[in-house]
Design an enzyme around this catalytic site. Structure first.
Site, PDB file in Angstrom:
ATOM      1  N   SER A  10      -9.241  86.512  12.002  1.00 39.98           N
ATOM      2  CA  SER A  10      -8.689  87.091  10.981  1.00 39.98           C
ATOM      3  C   SER A  10      -9.241  88.251  10.188  1.00 39.98           C
ATOM      4  CB  SER A  10      -8.421  86.064   9.990  1.00 39.98           C
ATOM      5  OG  SER A  10      -7.900  86.346   8.802  1.00 39.98           O
ATOM      6  N   ALA A  13      -9.696  88.841   4.004  1.00 39.59           N
ATOM      7  CA  ALA A  13     -11.026  88.860   3.512  1.00 39.59           C
ATOM      8  C   ALA A  13     -10.996  87.491   2.924  1.00 39.59           C
ATOM      9  CB  ALA A  13     -11.285  89.883   2.703  1.00 39.59           C
ATOM     10  N   GLY A  14      -9.971  87.304   2.229  1.00 40.27           N
ATOM     11  CA  GLY A  14      -9.913  85.787   1.483  1.00 40.27           C
ATOM     12  C   GLY A  14     -10.187  84.720   2.364  1.00 40.27           C
ATOM     13  N   LYS A  15      -9.340  84.718   3.411  1.00 44.09           N
ATOM     14  CA  LYS A  15      -9.476  83.802   4.223  1.00 44.09           C
ATOM     15  C   LYS A  15     -10.734  83.621   4.736  1.00 44.09           C
ATOM     16  CE  LYS A  15      -4.503  83.674   6.213  1.00 44.09           C
ATOM     17  NZ  LYS A  15      -4.052  83.881   7.369  1.00 44.09           N
ATOM     18  N   ASP A  71      -2.146  80.056  11.589  1.00 45.23           N
ATOM     19  CA  ASP A  71      -0.787  80.896  11.142  1.00 45.23           C
ATOM     20  C   ASP A  71      -0.154  79.923  10.109  1.00 45.23           C
ATOM     21  OD1 ASP A  71       0.849  82.876  11.496  1.00 45.23           O
ATOM     22  OD2 ASP A  71       2.158  81.619  12.920  1.00 45.23           O
ATOM     23  N   ASP A 156       3.289  83.111  -3.461  1.00 41.30           N
ATOM     24  CA  ASP A 156       2.626  82.416  -4.431  1.00 41.30           C
ATOM     25  C   ASP A 156       3.376  82.374  -5.678  1.00 41.30           C
ATOM     26  OD1 ASP A 156       0.749  81.389  -2.853  1.00 41.30           O
ATOM     27  OD2 ASP A 156      -0.871  82.544  -3.889  1.00 41.30           O
ATOM     28  N   HIS A 181      -1.373  74.086   1.868  1.00 44.99           N
ATOM     29  CA  HIS A 181      -1.401  74.044   3.176  1.00 44.99           C
ATOM     30  C   HIS A 181      -2.508  74.611   4.005  1.00 44.99           C
ATOM     31  CE1 HIS A 181      -0.297  77.765   1.715  1.00 44.99           C
ATOM     32  NE2 HIS A 181       0.086  78.312   3.139  1.00 44.99           N
ATOM     33  N   ARG A 182      -3.199  75.337   3.549  1.00 46.15           N
ATOM     34  CA  ARG A 182      -4.395  76.091   4.172  1.00 46.15           C
ATOM     35  C   ARG A 182      -5.662  75.273   3.808  1.00 46.15           C
ATOM     36  NH1 ARG A 182      -3.731  80.414   2.672  1.00 46.15           N
ATOM     37  NH2 ARG A 182      -2.667  81.152   4.144  1.00 46.15           N
TER      38      ARG A 182
HETATM   39  P1  IMP Z   1      -0.664  84.740   8.264  1.00 46.97           P
HETATM   40  O1  IMP Z   1      -0.654  83.161   8.468  1.00 46.97           O
HETATM   41  O2  IMP Z   1      -1.601  85.291   7.829  1.00 46.97           O
HETATM   42  O3  IMP Z   1       0.207  85.244   9.386  1.00 46.97           O
HETATM   43  O4  IMP Z   1       0.460  84.731   6.971  1.00 46.97           O
HETATM   44  C1  IMP Z   1       1.786  84.682   6.992  1.00 46.97           C
HETATM   45  C2  IMP Z   1       2.593  85.096   5.650  1.00 46.97           C
HETATM   46  O5  IMP Z   1       2.830  83.664   5.212  1.00 46.97           O
HETATM   47  C3  IMP Z   1       1.821  85.717   4.823  1.00 46.97           C
HETATM   48  O6  IMP Z   1       1.887  86.957   5.037  1.00 46.97           O
HETATM   49  C4  IMP Z   1       2.464  85.095   3.553  1.00 46.97           C
HETATM   50  O7  IMP Z   1       3.395  86.019   3.237  1.00 46.97           O
HETATM   51  C5  IMP Z   1       2.813  83.776   3.862  1.00 46.97           C
HETATM   52  N1  IMP Z   1       1.912  82.903   3.276  1.00 46.97           N
HETATM   53  C6  IMP Z   1       1.097  82.212   4.006  1.00 46.97           C
HETATM   54  N2  IMP Z   1       0.194  81.330   3.133  1.00 46.97           N
HETATM   55  C7  IMP Z   1       0.592  81.716   1.959  1.00 46.97           C
HETATM   56  C8  IMP Z   1      -0.080  81.247   0.670  1.00 46.97           C
HETATM   57  O8  IMP Z   1      -0.720  80.367   0.522  1.00 46.97           O
HETATM   58  N3  IMP Z   1       0.709  81.810  -0.390  1.00 46.97           N
HETATM   59  C9  IMP Z   1       1.875  82.812  -0.266  1.00 46.97           C
HETATM   60  N4  IMP Z   1       2.178  83.098   0.886  1.00 46.97           N
HETATM   61  C10 IMP Z   1       1.489  82.616   2.141  1.00 46.97           C
END
Ligand code: IMP
Length: 196
Positions: A10, A13-15, A71, A156, A181-182
């Site tokens: 990834s 930076a936050g993740k 993802d 968010d 979710h994450r």
């Molecule tokens: P990816 O998993 O980095 O590909 O993110 C997919 C997209 O889903 C991100 O760019 C956000 O638009 C949206 N997304 C995923 N998780 C969150 C969250 O916790 N808050 C807000 N948007 C999210």
């Protein structure tokens, strides 16, 4: 079979910070794009699991080191699950203010009063020999009538998790990371790594 090192595929930076805080106390060294030359893998799948696994399995195969990738996205019932795996691409110019306006307008256009939605996340852990594990997290909620709050990222400000009357952007990271979710997928990954 304890793991000594893991790649996290990834650029966010936050993740990376979140995963590092969870992985390093377990004695596993975390490597990212900064430490090792790894390719960007295109997300051509149609499910979160597929996209997540595309990244982790390709990188594990190339580097010979176990790799985790995630993802995630927002699925809105009134829009038949959209934007889903296309959540990042759905926002015009990757501008999430525009993305949220677009989403609110599409929900209004659908004339469906149901504002139910959920965020999903799949974290995959792929080994160089082709084996893998999937860890899924989901948070149900609803789409606010308008943006609320300025914290967080992405969608968010318009997502109100079930059991709360504030958006993710208003709740702050500490609460969000526990219920999101994450966060839920990470808790499952953490448990798996502890039991190795
Ligand atoms: P990816 O998993 O980095 O590909 O993110 C997919 C997209 O889903 C991100 O760019 C956000 O638009 C949206 N997304 C995923 N998780 C969150 C969250 O916790 N808050 C807000 N948007 C999210």
């Amino acid at each position: 079979m304890a793991l000594k090192e893991l790649i996290f595929a990834s650029h966010n930076a936050g993740k990376i910070k979140e995963i590092r805080e969870m992985i390093e106390p377990l004695g596993i060294e975390l490597k990212t794009y900064k430490d090792i030359d790894i390719p960007d893998v295109e997300e051509t799948g149609t499910t979160f699991a597929e996209n997540s696994l595309l990244k982790s399995s390709k990188i594990a195969e190339i580097t010979g080191i176990a790799c985790i990738a995630d993802d995630s996205g927002l699925c809105v019932d009134a829009l038949n699950g959209a934007p889903g795996v296309y959540s990042a691409r759905y926002a015009p110019d990757r501008d999430f203010d525009k993305g949220m306006e677009k989403l609110l307008a599409e929900i209004a256009k659908s004339r469906n009063p149901d504002r139910s939605a959920h965020f999903s996340c799949v974290i995959s852990l792929a080994y160089p020999d082709g084996k893998y594990e999937l860890f899924e997290g989901r948070i149900n909620g609803k789409i606010a009538e308008q943006k609320q709050g300025t914290g967080g990222f992405g969608y968010d400000p318009i997502f109100i998790p079930e059991g709360y009357d504030k958006s993710f952007a208003e709740l702050g990271n500490e609460i969000k990371n526990k219920i999101s979710h994450r966060g839920r997928a990470m808790q499952k990954l953490s448990q798996y790594l502890r039991n190795l």
